[in-house]
Every structure is written in C-alpha cells, then in structure tokens.
Design an enzyme around this catalytic site. Structure first.
Site, mmCIF file in Angstrom:
data_model
loop_
_atom_site.group_PDB
_atom_site.id
_atom_site.type_symbol
_atom_site.label_atom_id
_atom_site.label_comp_id
_atom_site.label_asym_id
_atom_site.label_seq_id
_atom_site.Cartn_x
_atom_site.Cartn_y
_atom_site.Cartn_z
ATOM 1 N N CYS A 30 0.856 -1.183 0.000
ATOM 2 C CA CYS A 30 0.000 0.000 0.000
ATOM 3 C C CYS A 30 0.896 1.238 0.000
ATOM 4 O O CYS A 30 1.793 1.345 0.829
ATOM 5 C CB CYS A 30 -0.918 0.013 1.220
ATOM 6 S SG CYS A 30 -1.850 1.554 1.421
ATOM 7 N N CYS A 51 -7.145 -0.028 0.426
ATOM 8 C CA CYS A 51 -6.531 -0.621 1.612
ATOM 9 C C CYS A 51 -7.407 -0.345 2.835
ATOM 10 O O CYS A 51 -8.221 0.575 2.835
ATOM 11 C CB CYS A 51 -5.135 -0.044 1.806
ATOM 12 S SG CYS A 51 -4.242 -0.677 3.254
ATOM 13 N N CYS A 53 -6.487 1.026 5.355
ATOM 14 C CA CYS A 53 -6.125 2.339 5.879
ATOM 15 C C CYS A 53 -6.888 3.451 5.163
ATOM 16 O O CYS A 53 -6.791 4.616 5.562
ATOM 17 C CB CYS A 53 -4.618 2.575 5.756
ATOM 18 S SG CYS A 53 -4.036 2.892 4.071
ATOM 19 N N CYS A 98 -9.730 35.825 -29.796
ATOM 20 C CA CYS A 98 -10.544 36.825 -30.477
ATOM 21 C C CYS A 98 -11.962 36.285 -30.591
ATOM 22 O O CYS A 98 -12.158 35.150 -31.047
ATOM 23 C CB CYS A 98 -9.975 37.106 -31.869
ATOM 24 S SG CYS A 98 -11.058 38.111 -32.914
ATOM 25 N N CYS A 111 -3.586 49.270 -22.623
ATOM 26 C CA CYS A 111 -4.975 49.557 -22.989
ATOM 27 C C CYS A 111 -5.768 48.270 -23.135
ATOM 28 O O CYS A 111 -5.262 47.250 -23.630
ATOM 29 C CB CYS A 111 -5.014 50.340 -24.291
ATOM 30 S SG CYS A 111 -6.684 50.815 -24.794
ATOM 31 N N CYS A 121 -9.384 39.564 -40.338
ATOM 32 C CA CYS A 121 -10.231 39.768 -39.162
ATOM 33 C C CYS A 121 -10.272 41.239 -38.766
ATOM 34 O O CYS A 121 -11.172 41.972 -39.160
ATOM 35 C CB CYS A 121 -9.752 38.904 -37.987
ATOM 36 S SG CYS A 121 -10.834 39.021 -36.538
ATOM 37 N N CYS A 129 -14.002 41.914 -21.062
ATOM 38 C CA CYS A 129 -15.261 41.180 -21.230
ATOM 39 C C CYS A 129 -15.397 40.499 -22.584
ATOM 40 O O CYS A 129 -16.383 39.787 -22.818
ATOM 41 C CB CYS A 129 -16.452 42.106 -21.006
ATOM 42 S SG CYS A 129 -16.633 43.378 -22.297
ATOM 43 N N HIS A 136 -18.306 49.964 -26.208
ATOM 44 C CA HIS A 136 -17.689 50.583 -25.040
ATOM 45 C C HIS A 136 -17.508 52.086 -25.213
ATOM 46 O O HIS A 136 -16.880 52.730 -24.382
ATOM 47 C CB HIS A 136 -16.320 49.945 -24.767
ATOM 48 C CG HIS A 136 -16.419 48.565 -24.204
ATOM 49 N ND1 HIS A 136 -17.035 47.541 -24.877
ATOM 50 C CD2 HIS A 136 -15.985 48.039 -23.033
ATOM 51 C CE1 HIS A 136 -16.967 46.441 -24.151
ATOM 52 N NE2 HIS A 136 -16.337 46.715 -23.019
ATOM 53 N N CYS A 144 -18.069 47.085 -18.441
ATOM 54 C CA CYS A 144 -17.826 45.645 -18.384
ATOM 55 C C CYS A 144 -17.311 45.208 -17.015
ATOM 56 O O CYS A 144 -17.169 44.009 -16.764
ATOM 57 C CB CYS A 144 -16.841 45.221 -19.461
ATOM 58 S SG CYS A 144 -15.241 46.030 -19.341
#
Length: 250
Positions: A30, A51, A53, A98, A111, A121, A129, A136, A144
């Site tokens: 054990c 076991c 124990c 993202c 920032c 993108c 958030c 915002h 947020c």
C-alpha cells in the site's frame, strides 16, 4: 532462529516478507502514508483497490486510482501535462481568443482595447469582457466591470466564446486549444481534490476527537459516516479529474 538472537530473527522475517511481496505479482504494498500493509489480488485483472487504511490506488502501477484511464493513458496524460503545464498556464493567464476568429492574442500593452491582427479579421474588442469595442464608446468604457449574467443561446445553453474551437487557425493551434480546454478543467478538479483530501483529514481528526469525548453515541455509526462522506467527495473529484483526460484521449 537457532543461530541468531530474537532481534536478528525479527529483522530476517521483515526482509523475508518484503522479498516475498516484491517478487509476487499478485501482492502490492500500500502506498499510503505510514501504512505498512500489503494487498493480495483475489482475481486476475484487478485495477483500483482500497486498503484498510483508506488509501485507494491502482494495483497495476501503484499510482492513485485513475479510472476510467488505463495505466498507459494516465502516464501519457501526466507526461504531457508535466511538459506543457508551464506553457499552458502561461497561455491561459496571458492570452485570450478573439471573439470573431478565435485566434489567441497576447496583451502586450496597457490599454484594454484589443485589435486582432489575424488576416481577414481586424476585430476590435475589450480585453476584460471580450465584448465589441464599439459597445464601449460614449463614456461607457468601464461598464464591463459590472457583473452581468451570461446571455443564453437560442438552444438554452450559455454562450462561451472563450472555449470555442479554432476557426482560421492551423491544425496545431486547434490541437493546442483542445488540450488547453481539457487541461484547464483537469487542473480545476485536481485542486478541488486536494482541498477535499484536506477536508477528509479534518473529518478524521474531528470524528476521532468526538469518539474520544463520547460525543458520537447518538450519531450513525459512531460518526464514521462523516469520514465516509468526505472520502466519497474525494473519490468523485478524482473521477471527474480523470474523465477530462479520458475525453481528451477520445
């Protein structure tokens, strides 16, 4: 026994027993702290054992019980966690995805306005958030910081942009994100298991103290059910922990 003294004979018997257990494939020591007992397998193929124990472990590899993983799967998972845990924790703490293309971005300036530089993108969002930065504006930069319940999808489940899979990333990026997904949840339950094990120790100490002071006479099973309940929580946490490693293997 004839030629040595009583002390020498006890040492001889001790090493004889240890040698017998070490060479017998159906007996294991054990690994529990301060436990000197051995467990005998009553049938072939036995894995998780317990076991007297209270220690639960895998009979084959003698590590902690790891159902539903096999010993090899557990070894491969822990090896990867050991190799990548540092990088994984750094990624989880210092990068976010993202919300539009799911590319991971490191925040390297003060920032909270983040611009995604992924090809095609250019989405701008809030680091705090993950909401669109356009929302915002007009003096609402810190809105947020307020607690807002997560919006629910049309199917009824909560939105979870952070755990979305990679869309435009490479196959390797997608695999890393997948590993991070399961690794994050594995470590959460690992920490919860450690907390539960501390509580189990407290439950033992408190129950023993109650028994010593005669305060368990009116409790079920002399207060032992407190220990059984705490041990069950540990077992459940361990199962949840390895279930994420098992899901990653699938």
């Amino acid at each position: 026994q004839r030629f040595g003294g009583a002390a020498e004979f006890l040492v001889y018997r001790k090493y004889l027993a240890e040698s017998y257990v070490d060479i017998n494939s159906r007996i294991r020591w054990c690994p529990g702290k301060s436990c000197e007992k051995a467990i005998v397998a009553t049938y072939a193929g036995v894995r998780d054992v317990k076991c007297v124990c209270g220690t639960e472990f895998c009979f084959r590899c003698q590590e902690e019980a790891h159902f539903p993983l096999t010993c090899q799967e557990r070894e491969e998972w822990t090896e990867r966690c050991d190799l990548e845990s540092g990088a994984a924790n750094w990624i989880l703490e210092n990068t976010k995805k993202c919300p539009e293309c799911s590319t991971r971005i490191e925040k390297n300036s003060g920032c909270n306005k983040i611009s995604c530089n992924s090809a095609g993108c250019g989405h701008e969002f809030c680091w705090i958030c993950l909401g669109s930065w356009s929302e915002h504006g007009r003096g609402n930069y810190y809105a947020c910081n307020k607690f807002v319940k997560k919006k629910r999808t049309t199917s009824g489940g909560p939105t979870n942009k952070e755990n979305r899979g990679s869309i435009n990333g490479s196959e390797q990026d997608g695999e890393n994100d997948r590993f991070l997904h399961f690794f994050k949840r594995y470590t959460v339950h690992q920490k919860a298991q450690e907390f539960s094990e501390k509580y189990l120790t407290k439950a033992r100490d408190r129950t023993r103290a109650m028994q010593k002071n005669g305060k368990t006479l009116n409790h079920i099973d002399q207060g032992e059910f407190y220990i059984d309940a705490a041990r069950t929580v540990v077992r459940c946490r361990r199962l949840l922990k390895y279930s994420y490693a098992f899901a990653y293997g699938l």
